[in-house]
Enzyme design. Sequence first.
Site, mmCIF file in Angstrom:
data_model
loop_
_atom_site.group_PDB
_atom_site.id
_atom_site.type_symbol
_atom_site.label_atom_id
_atom_site.label_comp_id
_atom_site.label_asym_id
_atom_site.label_seq_id
_atom_site.Cartn_x
_atom_site.Cartn_y
_atom_site.Cartn_z
ATOM 1 N N THR A 163 0.817 -1.247 -0.008
ATOM 2 C CA THR A 163 0.017 -0.161 -0.028
ATOM 3 C C THR A 163 0.986 1.244 -0.145
ATOM 4 O OG1 THR A 163 -1.476 -1.419 1.300
ATOM 5 C CG2 THR A 163 -1.974 0.934 1.223
ATOM 6 N N LYS A 165 2.239 4.549 0.994
ATOM 7 C CA LYS A 165 2.059 5.564 1.982
ATOM 8 C C LYS A 165 3.171 6.735 1.670
ATOM 9 C CE LYS A 165 0.196 2.330 4.504
ATOM 10 N NZ LYS A 165 -1.263 2.401 4.931
ATOM 11 N N LYS A 167 -0.690 7.906 3.222
ATOM 12 C CA LYS A 167 -1.865 7.137 2.230
ATOM 13 C C LYS A 167 -2.392 8.464 1.547
ATOM 14 C CE LYS A 167 -3.891 5.238 5.996
ATOM 15 N NZ LYS A 167 -5.012 4.523 6.861
ATOM 16 N N HIS A 284 -11.396 -3.860 -0.529
ATOM 17 C CA HIS A 284 -10.981 -3.388 0.806
ATOM 18 C C HIS A 284 -12.163 -3.407 1.661
ATOM 19 C CE1 HIS A 284 -9.379 -1.217 4.134
ATOM 20 N NE2 HIS A 284 -8.222 -1.409 3.682
ATOM 21 N N ARG A 285 -11.887 -3.857 3.024
ATOM 22 C CA ARG A 285 -13.103 -3.891 4.034
ATOM 23 C C ARG A 285 -13.167 -2.888 4.992
ATOM 24 N NH1 ARG A 285 -11.216 -8.776 8.113
ATOM 25 N NH2 ARG A 285 -9.092 -7.946 8.634
ATOM 26 N N HIS A 317 -9.294 -8.210 1.847
ATOM 27 C CA HIS A 317 -8.543 -8.274 3.159
ATOM 28 C C HIS A 317 -8.973 -9.206 4.024
ATOM 29 C CE1 HIS A 317 -5.889 -4.633 2.103
ATOM 30 N NE2 HIS A 317 -6.735 -4.773 1.105
ATOM 31 N N SER A 369 -2.730 -8.038 5.356
ATOM 32 C CA SER A 369 -2.148 -6.591 5.321
ATOM 33 C C SER A 369 -2.408 -6.019 6.839
ATOM 34 C CB SER A 369 -3.041 -5.943 4.273
ATOM 35 O OG SER A 369 -2.256 -4.324 4.278
#
Length: 466
Positions: A163, A165, A167, A284-285, A317, A369
């Site tokens: 991911t 960053k 972000k 994504h959750r 995820h 993750s």
Amino acid sequence: VGFKAGVKEYKLTYYTPEYETKDTDILAAFRVTPQPGVPPEEAGAAVAAESSTGTWTTVWTDGLTSLDRYKGRCYHIEPVPGETDQYICYVAYPLDLFEEGSVTNMFTSIVGNVFGFKALRALRLEDLRIPTAYIKTFQGPPHGIQVERDKLNKYGRPLLGCTIKPKLGLSAKNYGRAVYECLRGGLDFTKDDENVNSQPFMRWRDRFLFCAEALYKAQAETGEIKGHYLNATAGTCEEMMKRAVFARELGVPIIMHDYLTGGFTANTSLAHYCRDNGLLLHIHRAMHAVIDRQKNHGMHFRVLAKALRMSGGDHIHAGTVVGKLEGDRDITLGFVDLLRDDFIEKDRSRGIYFTQDWVSLPGVIPVASGGIHVWHMPALTEIFGDDSVLQFGGGTLGHPWGNAPGAVANRVALEACVKARNEGRDLAAEGNAIIREASKWSPELAAACEVWKEIKFEFKAVDTLD
């Protein structure tokens, strides 16, 4: 006349311990905590009633339909071991109560108003058994595990992600540069953070263009297929689809959606578009812990995971077991199997209340993750196996020499773990030794090992099985 007005106890109509469940019923396991003085049969029956055909009083129009055909039934109740006044209530719902192919409608009934019901102190949906007849009304994941491997030409190992960053706050050009460095170093994927949509400092179209440029450049240099999860989540479904279309025009392999904040209706539409247009869909959750983290109220993540497999997504995820976010090992492995496998046996020791047959609906790849780094690699490889994506955000970008060396360190660690496993070594017991050996011939990995040798996130999981 046969109509008798007045309030009558739910259990007289909705508690049916003699009922034999049908193959076409949707079965639910609720953890019910009744108010003091409310018997469990009444509480379980109330859940069945309020989530299907019932209301608080007898109504004249009940006579115009066949309640026996349409009502939910509480057919079994068992006390929760070690808890006073808490019960698992099993409810069967006839299939006709639900619109075909709509996760939205299924949840509106099963986890709708009933969760605010006064006779209950708390209510949690622990698991659902989705009948094959209902599963067959869903498209499911756009492509699934095998097709994804074939598209990417990557076999026999977990996939690596990162991911980007920080972000929020990078410009599109700098963001694209970070993507390129990671992919060039050896990662398979980079990822938009879930809250990167289209903000003043970086509009979505600019980000899409610079990320596409980055991944094509990295692809040309490494000879491997690369992807960046372009987050198409937006304020309206129309805007979301516009972003998905633009991603397809750029020819990228994968896009992304926040399925809980975006909503199941939007997610299902996007999944259909992705299958029709050859895009993989990463899910994504964000917001899941609001719903699933409390042990006695809400909805367990395994239910949200099943719903996602029906609605559609190729990655989701699923916690790490070893990183910074919540996740008990047995529970996590339980819903990881629910995501990937075609047939899952009931296994209460892993929180699986029902046997579930997915009748060849494609599988979803679980993504680990959150707070993981190279020292976790052996454990992650062992826990999640080959069909997974391991995502190291800080664990890539936090490398003292930069993103590309961070990516190299992760790739070397992963290849070392896969090689050791294939040679029959025990990753759980020898993990640290395997990483140390590999770091001897990889200065990038050695530097990463040094930085993160003391980092641990040791807190007990809140949501455990016992």
